[in-house]
Design a protein around this motif. Structure first.
Motif, PDB file in Angstrom:
ATOM      1  N   MET A 275      15.711  -4.235 -14.474  1.00 49.89           N
ATOM      2  CA  MET A 275      14.985  -3.325 -13.605  1.00 49.89           C
ATOM      3  C   MET A 275      14.372  -3.984 -12.360  1.00 49.89           C
ATOM      4  SD  MET A 275      12.700  -0.346 -15.126  1.00 49.89           S
ATOM      5  CE  MET A 275      13.384   1.252 -15.058  1.00 49.89           C
ATOM      6  N   PRO A 276      13.768  -5.153 -12.472  1.00 53.59           N
ATOM      7  CA  PRO A 276      13.209  -5.758 -11.251  1.00 53.59           C
ATOM      8  C   PRO A 276      14.269  -5.955 -10.150  1.00 53.59           C
ATOM      9  CG  PRO A 276      12.374  -6.896 -13.180  1.00 53.59           C
ATOM     10  CD  PRO A 276      13.443  -5.946 -13.663  1.00 53.59           C
ATOM     11  N   SER A 277      15.493  -6.289 -10.543  1.00 51.14           N
ATOM     12  CA  SER A 277      16.542  -6.498  -9.534  1.00 51.14           C
ATOM     13  C   SER A 277      17.092  -5.177  -9.011  1.00 51.14           C
ATOM     14  CB  SER A 277      17.681  -7.348 -10.112  1.00 51.14           C
ATOM     15  OG  SER A 277      18.364  -6.651 -11.117  1.00 51.14           O
ATOM     16  N   TRP A 278      16.877  -4.081  -9.737  1.00 47.76           N
ATOM     17  CA  TRP A 278      17.358  -2.777  -9.305  1.00 47.76           C
ATOM     18  C   TRP A 278      16.405  -2.100  -8.324  1.00 47.76           C
ATOM     19  CZ3 TRP A 278      18.837  -0.358 -14.705  1.00 47.76           C
ATOM     20  CH2 TRP A 278      19.969  -1.007 -15.204  1.00 47.76           C
ATOM     21  N   MET A 279      15.163  -2.536  -8.288  1.00 57.50           N
ATOM     22  CA  MET A 279      14.178  -1.868  -7.441  1.00 57.50           C
ATOM     23  C   MET A 279      14.361  -2.254  -5.984  1.00 57.50           C
ATOM     24  SD  MET A 279      10.836  -1.774  -9.848  1.00 57.50           S
ATOM     25  CE  MET A 279       9.985  -0.748  -8.675  1.00 57.50           C
ATOM     26  N   THR A 280      14.019  -1.321  -5.098  1.00 62.38           N
ATOM     27  CA  THR A 280      14.172  -1.552  -3.669  1.00 62.38           C
ATOM     28  C   THR A 280      12.899  -2.181  -3.096  1.00 62.38           C
ATOM     29  OG1 THR A 280      13.265   0.595  -3.034  1.00 62.38           O
ATOM     30  CG2 THR A 280      15.642   0.501  -3.496  1.00 62.38           C
ATOM     31  N   PRO A 281      13.036  -2.871  -1.955  1.00 62.35           N
ATOM     32  CA  PRO A 281      11.837  -3.394  -1.297  1.00 62.35           C
ATOM     33  C   PRO A 281      10.846  -2.275  -0.950  1.00 62.35           C
ATOM     34  CG  PRO A 281      13.811  -4.374  -0.351  1.00 62.35           C
ATOM     35  CD  PRO A 281      14.264  -3.289  -1.295  1.00 62.35           C
ATOM     36  N   ASP A 282      11.366  -1.100  -0.603  1.00 61.64           N
ATOM     37  CA  ASP A 282      10.502   0.032  -0.275  1.00 61.64           C
ATOM     38  C   ASP A 282       9.669   0.445  -1.493  1.00 61.64           C
ATOM     39  OD1 ASP A 282       9.588   2.099   1.538  1.00 61.64           O
ATOM     40  OD2 ASP A 282      10.730   3.511   0.290  1.00 61.64           O
ATOM     41  N   GLN A 283      10.284   0.457  -2.668  1.00 58.02           N
ATOM     42  CA  GLN A 283       9.546   0.797  -3.887  1.00 58.02           C
ATOM     43  C   GLN A 283       8.452  -0.229  -4.154  1.00 58.02           C
ATOM     44  OE1 GLN A 283      13.079   0.971  -6.378  1.00 58.02           O
ATOM     45  NE2 GLN A 283      12.618   3.100  -6.898  1.00 58.02           N
ATOM     46  N   ARG A 284       8.795  -1.517  -4.003  1.00 57.78           N
ATOM     47  CA  ARG A 284       7.796  -2.568  -4.232  1.00 57.78           C
ATOM     48  C   ARG A 284       6.672  -2.457  -3.203  1.00 57.78           C
ATOM     49  NH1 ARG A 284      12.399  -5.187  -6.260  1.00 57.78           N
ATOM     50  NH2 ARG A 284      13.164  -5.942  -4.266  1.00 57.78           N
ATOM     51  N   GLY A 285       7.037  -2.110  -1.968  1.00 56.38           N
ATOM     52  CA  GLY A 285       6.037  -1.946  -0.917  1.00 56.38           C
ATOM     53  C   GLY A 285       5.071  -0.810  -1.196  1.00 56.38           C
ATOM     54  N   LYS A 286       5.526   0.180  -1.970  1.00 55.83           N
ATOM     55  CA  LYS A 286       4.668   1.306  -2.338  1.00 55.83           C
ATOM     56  C   LYS A 286       3.880   1.019  -3.610  1.00 55.83           C
ATOM     57  CE  LYS A 286       7.510   4.875  -0.218  1.00 55.83           C
ATOM     58  NZ  LYS A 286       8.459   5.962  -0.465  1.00 55.83           N
ATOM     59  N   GLY A 287       3.986  -0.207  -4.121  1.00 55.50           N
ATOM     60  CA  GLY A 287       3.213  -0.593  -5.300  1.00 55.50           C
ATOM     61  C   GLY A 287       3.871  -0.268  -6.619  1.00 55.50           C
ATOM     62  N   LEU A 288       5.161   0.077  -6.615  1.00 53.38           N
ATOM     63  CA  LEU A 288       5.859   0.334  -7.877  1.00 53.38           C
ATOM     64  C   LEU A 288       6.318  -0.987  -8.481  1.00 53.38           C
ATOM     65  CD1 LEU A 288       8.252   3.414  -7.459  1.00 53.38           C
ATOM     66  CD2 LEU A 288       6.339   3.166  -9.027  1.00 53.38           C
ATOM     67  N   TYR A 289       6.002  -1.213  -9.710  1.00 52.61           N
ATOM     68  CA  TYR A 289       6.404  -2.422 -10.416  1.00 52.61           C
ATOM     69  C   TYR A 289       7.389  -2.051 -11.509  1.00 52.61           C
ATOM     70  CZ  TYR A 289       2.522  -4.565  -7.995  1.00 52.61           C
ATOM     71  OH  TYR A 289       1.680  -5.021  -7.022  1.00 52.61           O
ATOM     72  N   ALA A 290       8.332  -2.940 -11.772  1.00 49.25           N
ATOM     73  CA  ALA A 290       9.387  -2.670 -12.748  1.00 49.25           C
ATOM     74  C   ALA A 290       8.819  -2.338 -14.131  1.00 49.25           C
ATOM     75  CB  ALA A 290      10.348  -3.848 -12.820  1.00 49.25           C
ATOM     76  N   ASP A 291       7.839  -3.106 -14.594  1.00 57.26           N
ATOM     77  CA  ASP A 291       7.265  -2.840 -15.920  1.00 57.26           C
ATOM     78  C   ASP A 291       6.618  -1.462 -15.974  1.00 57.26           C
ATOM     79  OD1 ASP A 291       8.094  -5.196 -17.031  1.00 57.26           O
ATOM     80  OD2 ASP A 291       6.157  -6.211 -16.834  1.00 57.26           O
ATOM     81  N   TYR A 292       5.887  -1.121 -14.919  1.00 53.86           N
ATOM     82  CA  TYR A 292       5.243   0.190 -14.857  1.00 53.86           C
ATOM     83  C   TYR A 292       6.300   1.291 -14.875  1.00 53.86           C
ATOM     84  CZ  TYR A 292       3.077   4.333 -12.939  1.00 53.86           C
ATOM     85  OH  TYR A 292       2.674   5.622 -12.746  1.00 53.86           O
ATOM     86  N   LEU A 293       7.332   1.123 -14.066  1.00 50.78           N
ATOM     87  CA  LEU A 293       8.382   2.130 -13.969  1.00 50.78           C
ATOM     88  C   LEU A 293       9.124   2.265 -15.298  1.00 50.78           C
ATOM     89  CD1 LEU A 293       9.586   4.109 -12.006  1.00 50.78           C
ATOM     90  CD2 LEU A 293      11.116   2.316 -11.187  1.00 50.78           C
ATOM     91  N   PHE A 294       9.444   1.153 -15.931  1.00 47.13           N
ATOM     92  CA  PHE A 294      10.119   1.205 -17.224  1.00 47.13           C
ATOM     93  C   PHE A 294       9.259   1.962 -18.229  1.00 47.13           C
ATOM     94  CE2 PHE A 294      11.081  -0.289 -21.476  1.00 47.13           C
ATOM     95  CZ  PHE A 294      12.454  -0.128 -21.518  1.00 47.13           C
ATOM     96  N   ASN A 295       7.979   1.634 -18.286  1.00 50.59           N
ATOM     97  CA  ASN A 295       7.091   2.322 -19.233  1.00 50.59           C
ATOM     98  C   ASN A 295       6.929   3.795 -18.901  1.00 50.59           C
ATOM     99  OD1 ASN A 295       6.638   0.143 -20.938  1.00 50.59           O
ATOM    100  ND2 ASN A 295       5.003  -0.650 -19.656  1.00 50.59           N
ATOM    101  N   ALA A 296       6.928   4.139 -17.619  1.00 48.64           N
ATOM    102  CA  ALA A 296       6.812   5.536 -17.223  1.00 48.64           C
ATOM    103  C   ALA A 296       8.033   6.336 -17.678  1.00 48.64           C
ATOM    104  CB  ALA A 296       6.645   5.642 -15.710  1.00 48.64           C
ATOM    105  N   ILE A 297       9.202   5.704 -17.650  1.00 48.03           N
ATOM    106  CA  ILE A 297      10.433   6.402 -18.032  1.00 48.03           C
ATOM    107  C   ILE A 297      10.695   6.295 -19.535  1.00 48.03           C
ATOM    108  CG2 ILE A 297      12.943   6.466 -17.721  1.00 48.03           C
ATOM    109  CD1 ILE A 297      12.431   5.195 -14.920  1.00 48.03           C
ATOM    110  N   ALA A 298      10.562   5.100 -20.068  1.00 48.87           N
ATOM    111  CA  ALA A 298      11.000   4.843 -21.442  1.00 48.87           C
ATOM    112  C   ALA A 298       9.859   4.620 -22.423  1.00 48.87           C
ATOM    113  CB  ALA A 298      11.944   3.638 -21.470  1.00 48.87           C
ATOM    114  N   GLY A 299       8.634   4.662 -21.951  1.00 51.04           N
ATOM    115  CA  GLY A 299       7.507   4.441 -22.846  1.00 51.04           C
ATOM    116  C   GLY A 299       7.544   5.402 -24.024  1.00 51.04           C
ATOM    117  N   ASN A 300       7.213   4.908 -25.192  1.00 51.39           N
ATOM    118  CA  ASN A 300       7.156   5.722 -26.401  1.00 51.39           C
ATOM    119  C   ASN A 300       8.537   6.247 -26.817  1.00 51.39           C
ATOM    120  OD1 ASN A 300       5.503   6.597 -28.480  1.00 51.39           O
ATOM    121  ND2 ASN A 300       4.991   8.527 -27.493  1.00 51.39           N
TER     122      ASN A 300
END
Length: 189
Positions: free
Chosen positions: A99-124
């Motif tokens: 996931m970290p390699s799949w994220m765009t610079p724009d997403q990172r610039g908006k404060g999105l982190y791979a761990d957060y995004l993974f948990n938001a989608i796949a958490g639980n």
């Protein structure tokens, strides 16, 4: 050409006219340029807009989350064959690693982190019903991850309707979407 595009807009001839517009659950940026002007104009001219679900209502989001869960005390490991469960677990570990390699610079610039995004989608995920896990896995691709943070067309239109102070509503309740999916047996899923 915009005027040559096929439209998912249906008009009910009355005064004032009513419209039906079929949307799809993809980031609006993937389809916005292909939506014909007549559909955009109908939306702009409308005073009342109804959506499939009210995605701006916190209850809707909460109910959608709850309906995806297995009955209390059950885990995915209890209902999936062992080999499928192991493959799923390995795949999700792979996705989390990539996931970290799949994220765009724009997403990172908006404060999105791979761990957060993974948990938001796949958490639980281990508590979810198989049909919802299948839908989740289908959305865990590099292309889909790169577009996270961009609202799907339905949500974008709902947010626009709110911004333009249009009256909004929903034609379905969460339960009307959840119960049919939750009623599928394992072989159907």
């Amino acid at each position: 050409q915009q005027n040559e595009l096929n439209s998912f807009l249906w008009t009910i001839k009355r005064d004032p006219p009513s419209y039906f517009f079929g949307t799809i659950h993809v980031p609006y940026t993937r389809v916005w340029d292909f939506i014909p002007e007549n559909s955009k104009e109908a939306f702009q001219q409308s005073h009342i807009v109804y959506f499939e679900l009210d995605l701006t209502d916190p209850y809707t989001i909460s109910a959608l989350t709850s309906c995806q869960l297995l009955p209390q005390g059950k885990n995915l490991q209890d209902v999936l064959p062992r080999d499928i469960y192991r493959r799923l677990k390995r795949h999700l570990e792979y996705v989390k690693l990539m996931m970290p390699s799949w994220m765009t610079p724009d997403q990172r610039g908006k404060g999105l982190y791979a761990d957060y995004l993974f948990n938001a989608i796949a958490g639980n995920w281990e508590r979810k019903r198989p049909v919802w896990v299948m839908l989740m896995v289908n959305s865990l691709t590099e292309v889909d991850i790169k577009s996270r943070g961009v609202p799907v067309l339905d949500l974008f239109l709902a947010q626009e309707a709110e911004r333009l102070r249009k009256q909004t509503g929903a034609v379905e309740k969460v339960e009307e979407q959840c119960h049919p999916l939750n009623g599928l047996n394992f072989s159907q899923v």
